[in-house]
Design an enzyme around this catalytic site. Structure first.
Site, PDB file in Angstrom:
ATOM      1  CG  ASP A   1     -86.361  31.981  -1.403  1.00  0.00           C
ATOM      2  OD1 ASP A   1     -86.595  31.883  -2.395  1.00  0.00           O
ATOM      3  OD2 ASP A   1     -85.972  31.302  -0.429  1.00  0.00           O
TER       4      ASP A   1
ATOM      5  CG  ASP B   1     -88.077  28.275   0.680  1.00  0.00           C
ATOM      6  OD1 ASP B   1     -87.068  27.675   0.120  1.00  0.00           O
ATOM      7  OD2 ASP B   1     -88.170  28.143   1.816  1.00  0.00           O
TER       8      ASP B   1
ATOM      9  CG  HIS C   1     -90.092  20.525   3.149  1.00  0.00           C
ATOM     10  ND1 HIS C   1     -88.943  21.030   3.372  1.00  0.00           N
ATOM     11  CD2 HIS C   1     -89.921  20.145   1.942  1.00  0.00           C
ATOM     12  CE1 HIS C   1     -87.969  20.835   2.396  1.00  0.00           C
ATOM     13  NE2 HIS C   1     -88.439  20.161   1.560  1.00  0.00           N
TER      14      HIS C   1
ATOM     15  CE  LYS D   1     -84.988  29.076  -3.103  1.00  0.00           C
ATOM     16  NZ  LYS D   1     -85.043  28.732  -1.621  1.00  0.00           N
TER      17      LYS D   1
ATOM     18  CB  CYS E   1     -82.429  31.403   0.059  1.00  0.00           C
ATOM     19  SG  CYS E   1     -83.022  29.863   0.684  1.00  0.00           S
TER      20      CYS E   1
HETATM   21  C1  VGL Z   1     -84.685  30.287   3.653  1.00  0.00           C
HETATM   22  C2  VGL Z   1     -84.617  29.069   5.566  1.00  0.00           C
HETATM   23  C3  VGL Z   1     -85.492  28.119   5.028  1.00  0.00           C
HETATM   24  C4  VGL Z   1     -84.085  31.303   2.783  1.00  0.00           C
HETATM   25  C5  VGL Z   1     -85.566  29.365   3.131  1.00  0.00           C
HETATM   26  O1  VGL Z   1     -84.927  31.844   1.968  1.00  0.00           O
HETATM   27  O2  VGL Z   1     -83.043  31.960   3.165  1.00  0.00           O
HETATM   28  N1  VGL Z   1     -84.139  29.951   4.690  1.00  0.00           N
HETATM   29  N2  VGL Z   1     -85.915  28.345   3.954  1.00  0.00           N
HETATM   30 ZN    ZN Z   2     -87.432  26.930   3.248  1.00  0.00          ZN
END
Ligand code: VGL
Ligand code: ZN
Length: 248
Positions: free
Chosen positions: A53, A91, A97, A151, A196
């Site tokens: 991410d 992400d 969402h 994802k 993540c």
């Molecule tokens: C993430 C919060 C919401 C991450 C993704 O990449 O850690 N954290 N979506």
């Molecule tokens: Zn997220």
């Protein structure tokens, strides 16, 4: 499945032989009383760097900025040169969402809520599919990355993990990809340590892969001690905690 399993077992034996070699290197370095000598880990052909991410949304100026997220870009670029195999993640949320506070009237970002699959932290709208916010960080220089896996694209379930969504059922397909390519040693870096990164690392262990998280190549969000809690759960799952300087 059976064939994949046999393959995995064979690779685990080979990995075990590799580990013996590494153990003697570590043994020679014990006077420094660290787990690894500087540069003791040379990623082999079954190693993959999982870059989690590294998107605009999680960098300063993004919709869910992680403090210091931009500091790890040069570290990850350097790490990338040491890996023949790289997988990146994104992400990739729908516009409304279920993980967004804005999807639940009366709820604010960073509150939690019980959803069908368990407790969900509610986030600011972030990483919406196709938006500039969801693009990979401009400064990332990993031209030889082989796969970008997305994802969090199912509207009703979040997925911190790059392997399986929060319902613990909906798979991304990454386990199959790694096994089919014999990539059994996973090195994780990116954002965010406590969400993540850690969920992906723990799920990679559940898939019986060897997993190391490269601490200085990650940054955390840290909600109520979540970074410390993440390291605890990663340790319990058998995830190794290493530094970028451990890698040759
Ligand atoms: C993430 C919060 C919401 C991450 C993704 O990449 O850690 N954290 N979506
Ligand atoms: Zn997220």
């Amino acid at each position: 499945m059976k064939h994949g399993q046999t393959l995995l077992n064979r690779r685990r034996v080979l990995a075990g032989i590799g580990a013996l070699g590494a153990a003697s290197v570590v043994g020679a370095a014990t006077k420094f009383s660290v787990a690894f000598a500087r540069g003791a880990i040379g990623p082999g052909e079954n190693a993959v760097l999982l870059v989690v991410d590294m998107q605009n949304c999680f960098l300063p100026g993004g919709t869910l900025p992680v403090k210091g997220g931009n500091e790890i870009i040069p570290i990850i670029n350097e790490l990338g040169k040491k890996f023949a195999n790289i997988v990146m993640t994104q992400d990739w949320h729908t516009e409304h969402h279920t993980s967004f506070a804005s999807s639940h009237p009366g709820k604010n970002p960073f509150e939690t809520m019980e959803l069908s699959y368990g407790t969900q932290v509610l986030w600011p709208d972030h990483c919406v599919q196709g938006s500039e916010d969801a693009m990979l960080a401009e400064g990332l220089d990993l031209p030889h990355a082989q796969l970008i896996i997305r994802k969090g694209y199912h509207n009703e379930v979040d997925s911190y993990s790059t392997f399986v969504a929060a319902d613990k059922k909906t798979k991304t397909g990454l386990t199959g990809y790694l096994l089919e390519r014999g990539l059994t040693e996973v090195y994780v870096c990116g954002l965010a340590t406590d969400f993540c990164v850690s969920w992906s690392a723990v799920d990679a262990r559940a898939a019986e892969l060897t997993v190391s998280v490269i601490e200085d190549a990650c940054r955390g969000i840290d909600l109520n001690g979540s970074v410390a809690a993440a390291w605890k759960s990663m340790a319990a799952a058998g995830v190794k905690r290493i530094q970028s300087t451990d890698i040759a």
